[in-house]
Structures are given as C-alpha cells and as structure tokens.
Design a protein around this motif. Structure first.
Motif, PDB file in Angstrom:
ATOM      1  N   ILE A 249       0.854  -1.260   0.183  1.00 45.20           N
ATOM      2  CA  ILE A 249      -0.133  -0.132   0.046  1.00 45.20           C
ATOM      3  C   ILE A 249       0.844   1.353   0.037  1.00 45.20           C
ATOM      4  N   SER A 250       1.986   1.170   0.862  1.00 53.45           N
ATOM      5  CA  SER A 250       2.849   2.480   0.761  1.00 53.45           C
ATOM      6  C   SER A 250       3.620   2.712  -0.500  1.00 53.45           C
ATOM      7  N   LEU A 251       3.949   1.601  -0.890  1.00 54.58           N
ATOM      8  CA  LEU A 251       4.477   1.725  -2.449  1.00 54.58           C
ATOM      9  C   LEU A 251       3.560   2.145  -3.348  1.00 54.58           C
ATOM     10  N   PHE A 252       2.322   1.652  -3.465  1.00 52.47           N
ATOM     11  CA  PHE A 252       1.226   1.986  -4.355  1.00 52.47           C
ATOM     12  C   PHE A 252       0.867   3.425  -4.287  1.00 52.47           C
TER      13      PHE A 252
ATOM     14  N   TYR B 115      -8.374   5.570   7.272  1.00 46.21           N
ATOM     15  CA  TYR B 115      -7.863   7.000   6.374  1.00 46.21           C
ATOM     16  C   TYR B 115      -6.830   7.579   7.001  1.00 46.21           C
ATOM     17  N   LYS B 116      -6.778   7.714   8.423  1.00 47.12           N
ATOM     18  CA  LYS B 116      -5.519   8.230   9.268  1.00 47.12           C
ATOM     19  C   LYS B 116      -4.098   7.260   8.892  1.00 47.12           C
ATOM     20  N   ARG B 117      -4.599   5.971   8.828  1.00 48.72           N
ATOM     21  CA  ARG B 117      -3.432   4.938   8.493  1.00 48.72           C
ATOM     22  C   ARG B 117      -2.739   5.196   6.964  1.00 48.72           C
ATOM     23  N   LEU B 118      -3.560   5.506   6.077  1.00 48.71           N
ATOM     24  CA  LEU B 118      -3.234   5.976   4.663  1.00 48.71           C
ATOM     25  C   LEU B 118      -2.437   6.998   4.645  1.00 48.71           C
ATOM     26  N   GLN B 119      -2.830   7.968   5.496  1.00 41.53           N
ATOM     27  CA  GLN B 119      -2.303   9.296   5.495  1.00 41.53           C
ATOM     28  C   GLN B 119      -0.574   9.263   5.817  1.00 41.53           C
ATOM     29  N   GLU B 120      -0.478   8.428   7.018  1.00 43.58           N
ATOM     30  CA  GLU B 120       0.898   7.942   7.374  1.00 43.58           C
ATOM     31  C   GLU B 120       1.466   7.067   6.423  1.00 43.58           C
ATOM     32  N   LEU B 121       0.759   6.341   5.576  1.00 43.52           N
ATOM     33  CA  LEU B 121       1.704   5.479   4.624  1.00 43.52           C
ATOM     34  C   LEU B 121       2.204   6.203   3.446  1.00 43.52           C
ATOM     35  N   CYS B 122       1.288   7.545   3.131  1.00 42.44           N
ATOM     36  CA  CYS B 122       1.481   8.502   2.277  1.00 42.44           C
ATOM     37  C   CYS B 122       2.847   9.346   2.593  1.00 42.44           C
ATOM     38  N   THR B 123       3.372   9.430   3.580  1.00 39.32           N
ATOM     39  CA  THR B 123       4.510  10.260   4.061  1.00 39.32           C
ATOM     40  C   THR B 123       5.684   9.131   4.171  1.00 39.32           C
TER      41      THR B 123
ATOM     42  N   GLU C 180      -5.156   7.956 -14.535  1.00 46.92           N
ATOM     43  CA  GLU C 180      -3.627   7.537 -14.516  1.00 46.92           C
ATOM     44  C   GLU C 180      -2.923   8.654 -13.840  1.00 46.92           C
ATOM     45  N   ASP C 181      -3.635   9.996 -13.639  1.00 46.32           N
ATOM     46  CA  ASP C 181      -3.013  10.883 -13.190  1.00 46.32           C
ATOM     47  C   ASP C 181      -3.348  11.289 -11.615  1.00 46.32           C
ATOM     48  N   ILE C 182      -3.960  10.216 -11.102  1.00 50.75           N
ATOM     49  CA  ILE C 182      -4.696  10.550  -9.749  1.00 50.75           C
ATOM     50  C   ILE C 182      -3.474  10.982  -8.881  1.00 50.75           C
ATOM     51  N   THR C 183      -3.703  12.043  -7.993  1.00 54.02           N
ATOM     52  CA  THR C 183      -2.929  12.465  -6.663  1.00 54.02           C
ATOM     53  C   THR C 183      -3.081  11.202  -5.425  1.00 54.02           C
ATOM     54  N   GLN C 184      -2.238  11.478  -4.700  1.00 52.71           N
ATOM     55  CA  GLN C 184      -2.385  10.789  -3.264  1.00 52.71           C
ATOM     56  C   GLN C 184      -3.883  11.154  -2.567  1.00 52.71           C
ATOM     57  N   GLU C 185      -4.099  12.485  -2.596  1.00 56.06           N
ATOM     58  CA  GLU C 185      -5.015  13.105  -2.063  1.00 56.06           C
ATOM     59  C   GLU C 185      -6.276  12.554  -2.341  1.00 56.06           C
ATOM     60  N   ASP C 186      -6.275  12.298  -3.914  1.00 51.63           N
ATOM     61  CA  ASP C 186      -7.967  11.783  -4.262  1.00 51.63           C
ATOM     62  C   ASP C 186      -7.612  10.183  -4.290  1.00 51.63           C
ATOM     63  N   LEU C 187      -6.477   9.773  -4.165  1.00 52.06           N
ATOM     64  CA  LEU C 187      -6.496   8.148  -4.005  1.00 52.06           C
ATOM     65  C   LEU C 187      -6.972   7.866  -2.620  1.00 52.06           C
ATOM     66  N   ILE C 188      -6.920   8.237  -1.631  1.00 52.40           N
ATOM     67  CA  ILE C 188      -7.331   8.019  -0.252  1.00 52.40           C
ATOM     68  C   ILE C 188      -8.421   8.661   0.308  1.00 52.40           C
ATOM     69  N   LYS C 189      -9.063   9.703  -0.440  1.00 52.16           N
ATOM     70  CA  LYS C 189     -10.293  10.378  -0.361  1.00 52.16           C
ATOM     71  C   LYS C 189     -11.326   9.856  -0.057  1.00 52.16           C
ATOM     72  N   PRO C 190     -11.637   8.369  -0.903  1.00 55.15           N
ATOM     73  CA  PRO C 190     -12.819   7.639  -0.646  1.00 55.15           C
ATOM     74  C   PRO C 190     -12.977   6.816   0.772  1.00 55.15           C
ATOM     75  N   PHE C 191     -11.778   7.014   1.365  1.00 55.17           N
ATOM     76  CA  PHE C 191     -11.558   6.277   2.879  1.00 55.17           C
ATOM     77  C   PHE C 191     -12.052   7.365   3.995  1.00 55.17           C
ATOM     78  N   LYS C 192     -12.303   8.650   3.638  1.00 52.40           N
ATOM     79  CA  LYS C 192     -12.551   9.480   4.737  1.00 52.40           C
ATOM     80  C   LYS C 192     -13.476   9.015   5.822  1.00 52.40           C
ATOM     81  N   PRO C 193     -14.648   8.432   5.414  1.00 57.54           N
ATOM     82  CA  PRO C 193     -15.413   8.049   6.307  1.00 57.54           C
ATOM     83  C   PRO C 193     -15.215   7.229   7.065  1.00 57.54           C
ATOM     84  N   LYS C 194     -14.096   6.438   6.865  1.00 54.61           N
ATOM     85  CA  LYS C 194     -13.564   5.216   7.456  1.00 54.61           C
ATOM     86  C   LYS C 194     -12.257   5.794   8.172  1.00 54.61           C
TER      87      LYS C 194
END
Length: 601
Positions: free
Chosen positions: A480-483, A536-544, A518-532
């Motif tokens: 997930i972090s790599l992706f 969402y918090k864990r994905l934000q950590e993995l983004c960094t 194909e040009d999706i940003t990190q922010e848009d990648l994890i946006k669908p998980f905001k309700p969870k």
C-alpha cells in the motif's frame, strides 16, 4: 470555466512580449537580434536557450525544447494550458475572452468569484467615502502605506456597522445567499450580520489574480483577533493560497527567489520598500500544497521567521514539511530576524538593500537542521551525539532526492566526526527499523465490514488476528505504501493477483482508482476512505513513508512483496490442510497434491 476563445489565443502573441515574459523568470542577455539564457529545462550554464522577440518564440539548441509563450509557462511552472494562459493574461493586464457558445461547468463558482470582486469594490469605496474612514486612513499612513501600494493591493475598509455590507447587497436574494456561502455574512441570534466590521481589508487574490477571500486587520489593540480571514469556501482554501503571489509575479522582474513571511502587512511593507518577491501564508503553517505552488514559481524559497522560540518552532514545522519535497535544483533557506523585529519594522529601520542582503545570507536548510537538532541534545557527550544521530536519521529518511540525502549524510558525518561509511551504516539500520515499525502498524477501521487486517472480538476492542497473519499484514502495508507513492504500478495483472490475497480490499480499491485515472494524486487516492477514519489516518501515514526508490525500483519492490504475500498465503493454506488431515492417508493425499502443484509450476 468556459473554453478560451480561439480568436483570443490567436491574437495573444500580438498582445504580449515573450522577452518580457521569460525575462521575469530567467536572466536574458542580448545576443544579435535576439536574447540568450541558460536553458531551465535541462540545466547547464551555457546560454543555449534563444528567445526571438519578433517571432515570439523560444528554442534550446541543446535539448530541443521550443515553443511559444504559453508552452513556456506550461513547462516552466508546471501549469495546465488554461493556467498558463491566465498567468500570461494577468501579467500583461489582458482580459481573457471566452467562447460564449459554451457554459461554465459550475456556474456558482463563477458567480462567487464575480461577487467577491464586487465585495472588494465595496470595501475600496468605503475607504474613500465612509464617514468612519479616518481610522483606516490614519492607520495606513502610520504604517507607511502609500496610495500607490494601497491601490496595488486593493486595500479597503469594513465599516463599524453590523449590516453595511448586507444592506449593500440585500436587494438581490442570490447575492445574500452567496455571501453566506463565502462566509462574509453570518447568521446569529439576532439575524444576519457582516462578518468583517471596523477593519482594514486585504483582498486575497489567487495566483490568477481573482479575488477569492478577504483578510481584515483590527484597529483596536484589545480586539480578540488582530487579523481575521474569510472562512474556507468553494473558491478559497487556506492550505493552497498564498497572499501576494499574484503581486509577486506581476511586479517582479525575475522570480529567482520567493520570501515567505507570516502576515499581510509584511508583504505590503516589503512591496512599499521595493522588495516584491514575497508571499505570506494565510494564518496556517506551510503546507505541501503551498510548497508545490512555490516550486512551480521559483527555484529558491526563503522562509522568514521571528528569531524567538515561536518563530523557530514555526520554522521547524516548515522544515519537516519541506524535506520530502526537495528535488533537484530546489534550494530552501531560513531567515531569522532579530528579536522584536518583523519584516515590516526591520525594513523601515535599516533599508531595503540591507534587508535583501539578509535574504542572500539566509541559512541553508541543512545548517538549520543540524543546529536546531544540536540544541535539543547535549552534543558534547557521547550520549548526546548518539541522540543527535537518532533524531537526524529520522528526518533525513524523509528526503526522497537521493543526491541531497547523501549530502546530508556526509554533513552529519562531519558534524559528529565519524566517517561517512560509519554514519551511512547507522542511517541505513535506523531507516530500516523505522520503516518496519511503520509498515507493521495495522490498518484499523471503524467500519467492521471493511477491516482488512483484523478480526473482531465483540467482547473487547479490535484485536490482532492470529500471529501467522502478521507477515501478511506487513507485506500488505508495504504494498500500500509503495502504491500510494507510485500509482503507476496499477495494471490489470496486478489487480488479478491482489484480488486472490485475503483481506486486500483497501489495496484493491486503491488500484481501481488508479486504473480509472492515470494521473490521480495521493489526496484523491485516499479520499474515498475519509468516512472510515481509522483507515484514512493510516493511509495518510503511509503516504508520508515515501520510498527512496526510482519507479523501476518501486515496481521491483512491489512485485517482490506481492510474490512473498502469495507464497505466504499458499504456505498457510498448506499448513491448514495438513493440520486438518486426521489420518495418515489424508496427510499422504495432501502431500501428493503439493507435489503435483510444484510440478505444474
């Protein structure tokens, strides 16, 4: 927005001077009938880039980059076509003509923008005609703001009355509704009222020159808030906008650096002194979005802070935000002012020339990083130096620009008096430990139906699944972090393989999103998980946890982790089959099945 008129685009070269446009960004020198400069697109010191004023064209004889004014701005500022046209139009004072046969995608956005312009006009008019204008005029004079600079920044005055703005626009119901959406009209216990009252007003322009919000400075020293900003709205996001950026681009000959200060008045005062390459954040700390905007405009960013503890703490936050975003050619510096001074007071006390010398001598990021960390430890002791290495390693691990990361490691070796090889070994071990710890942290979800790495015990909180799943969780987090950092890893083959791995729902959804865009940003990648919120918090950590890898290396790492996850899952299934075989005959059949599967492979 509507499409830009083709006639306007065709006539644009006749309305501008490409030499002036490029000259604001590069140092051009006369050469024959044209101009030359080092090419910004491939680097180097030789003046390979030729600019032809007559043809309104540029060409690099080294790398082959060429085009017109629009293509130059697109490439130089990493801007879209429309953004490039709007930037050029803004700098040359042109009004863009749109194709009237098309309609805006979202009419409300255009309506908000036009209304904001009208509100700005209202505030400017009050500064001229309001019976209460004296306090605003006197304040501006006291701060040394000339009429020219007040006009440049379109300063205005919010009158003391509770409903003056509301009364001005209340004849149009839609305007009142929109003013509430923009946060300029509020509703309280006793009805509607103006948000800004009795303040000097600073219109906030976006990078294209449109008014998108306002800031207000109180005259009363006892006011609860010295400065107020408009609330965020459909056209205003504090984390993205920078006060003064439009003016910096418009009134600066070149953009060889940008100074980032803390307040409106600092920007205005520095313009008054002739220092125009300056912007301010809008009551927030520096964000990655701010940095992206600045990096499209200049190669040198200078953060300016007060020299007190609060200023240095703010600078440290900016440093930590900056580290993962440093790339080739980008220089980050820090300027700390004398105690009790800010840019406004200091530039008046000394001179613009002296202040510019301070900017030139600002501290490089690496020096600030080392000196700040040294102050947090007892650097004269072995224990202190060890702690210094620990702290610095965590920060250097965030740097994704390989060359700069290595230079920082070399610098650390020099600071602690050890060989680069010794420090590199310590750094590698520390980085590996941090990444393993981070990747092993599970994805927690409030939504029980979507928990990928946990089983639920309804008698307690969420508890880890069986120990044999720990390896799978670690591998899944790594993938997930790599992706998240390399969405280009998505393809149909990967999706099919991931789908066969247990509890891979999160990664699968990320892959689906990347395949669609194909040009999706990190922010848009994890946006669908905001309700969870947990995920969402864990994905934000993995983004960094940006891997220090090229795209090819990242693909190899991802494939390796995927292979390992598949093998581990297969091994686990075999163990379960063997453990469930209650007789020797059943165990023999299981072993035969394993052997046959190996032969097929």
């Amino acid at each position: 927005m509507p499409y830009i008129s083709e006639n306007f685009l065709n006539d644009l070269p006749n309305q501008i001077d490409i030499v002036d446009l490029i000259g604001k960004r590069l140092t051009l020198k006369k050469s024959g009938s044209g101009y030359r400069a080092p090419c910004p697109f491939h680097g180097g010191k030789n003046p390979n880039l030729a600019v032809n004023a007559q043809e309104q064209f540029y060409h690099c004889f080294k790398c082959g980059e060429s085009g017109n004014a629009i293509s130059f701005i697109q490439k130089y500022e990493n801007a879209s076509f429309v953004e490039a046209v709007e930037t050029i139009a803004s700098e040359f004072g042109l009004t863009i003509i749109y194709d009237k046969n098309t309609t805006p995608i979202d009419p409300s956005l255009e309506r908000y923008r036009l209304l904001s312009e009208k509100v700005g006009e209202f505030y400017r008019q009050q500064l001229k005609t309001s019976p209460a204008k004296a306090k605003a005029v006197n304040y501006a004079k006291k701060r040394g703001i000339s009429s020219e600079i007040a006009k440049r920044f379109a300063l205005g005055f919010a009158t003391p009355g509770n409903k003056d703005l509301l009364t001005h626009f209340e004849k149009t119901e839609q305007d009142v509704i929109d003013l509430k959406a923009l946060g300029l009209i509020k509703t309280g216990e006793y009805g509607d009222y103006d948000f800004f009252r009795d303040r000097l007003m600073f219109p906030i322009h976006n990078s294209k020159g449109y008014v998108v919000a306002f800031g207000g400075r109180a005259f009363d020293k006892n006011a609860k808030a010295k400065y107020l900003n408009s609330q965020e709205s459909p056209i205003f996001f504090k984390s993205k906008e920078l006060y003064g950026l439009h003016h910096a681009r418009k009134f600066s000959r070149t953009m060889d650096y940008i100074l980032v200060v803390e307040g409106y008045m600092d920007v205005v005062a520095l313009h008054q002194a002739g220092i125009t390459k300056v912007v301010a954040t809008l009551g927030t700390a520096t964000t990655p979005e701010h940095l992206q905007t600045l990096m499209r405009t200049t190669k040198t960013i200078v953060f300016c802070f007060d020299g007190d503890d609060a200023g240095r703490a703010a600078a440290w936050k900016a440093l930590k935000i900056t580290l993962p975003m440093i790339k080739a050619g980008l220089l980050i510096k820090f300027l700390f002012l004398p105690d009790g001074e800010d840019p406004d007071t200091l530039v008046k006390k000394e001179s613009a020339l002296s202040f510019e010398k301070r900017i030139e001598k600002a501290q490089p990021l690496s020096r600030f990083l080392f000196e700040h960390t040294k102050k947090e430890v007892d650097f004269n002791s072995i224990e202190g130096k060890t702690l210094f290495l620990e702290k610095v390693s965590v920060l250097i691990a965030q740097v994704t620009y390989d060359v700069y990361q290595q230079q920082l490691i070399d610098g650390v070796a020099n600071e602690v008096g050890q060989s680069v090889k010794q420090v590199q070994t310590i750094f590698d071990r520390r980085t590996e430990t941090l990444q393993v710890q981070a990747l092993q942290a599970p994805l927690e979800m409030n939504d029980e139906s979507a928990i990928p790495d946990y089983e639920i015990d309804h008698h307690t909180d969420f508890v880890p699944a069986k120990k044999e799943n720990n390896a799978t969780k670690t591998l899944m987090s790594k993938m997930i972090s790599l992706f998240l950092n390399y969405p280009s890893l998505a393809d149909s083959t990967v999706e099919v393989r991931v789908r066969n791995i247990d509890k891979s729902e999160v990664l699968l959804e990320l892959i689906h999103s990347a395949e669609i865009d194909e040009d999706i940003t990190q922010e848009d990648l994890i946006k669908p998980f905001k309700p969870k919120s947990g995920v969402y918090k864990r994905l934000q950590e993995l983004c960094t946890l940006t891997p220090h890898l090229s795209e090819n290396q990242a693909r190899d790492e991802f494939q390796s982790a995927l292979n390992a996850a598949e093998k581990f899952q297969e091994s686990t299934k075999v163990k379960n089959l063997i453990s469930s075989a209650n007789t020797l005959e059943a165990q023999r059949k299981v072993m035969e099945g394993i052997q046959k599967s190996k032969v097929k492979k």
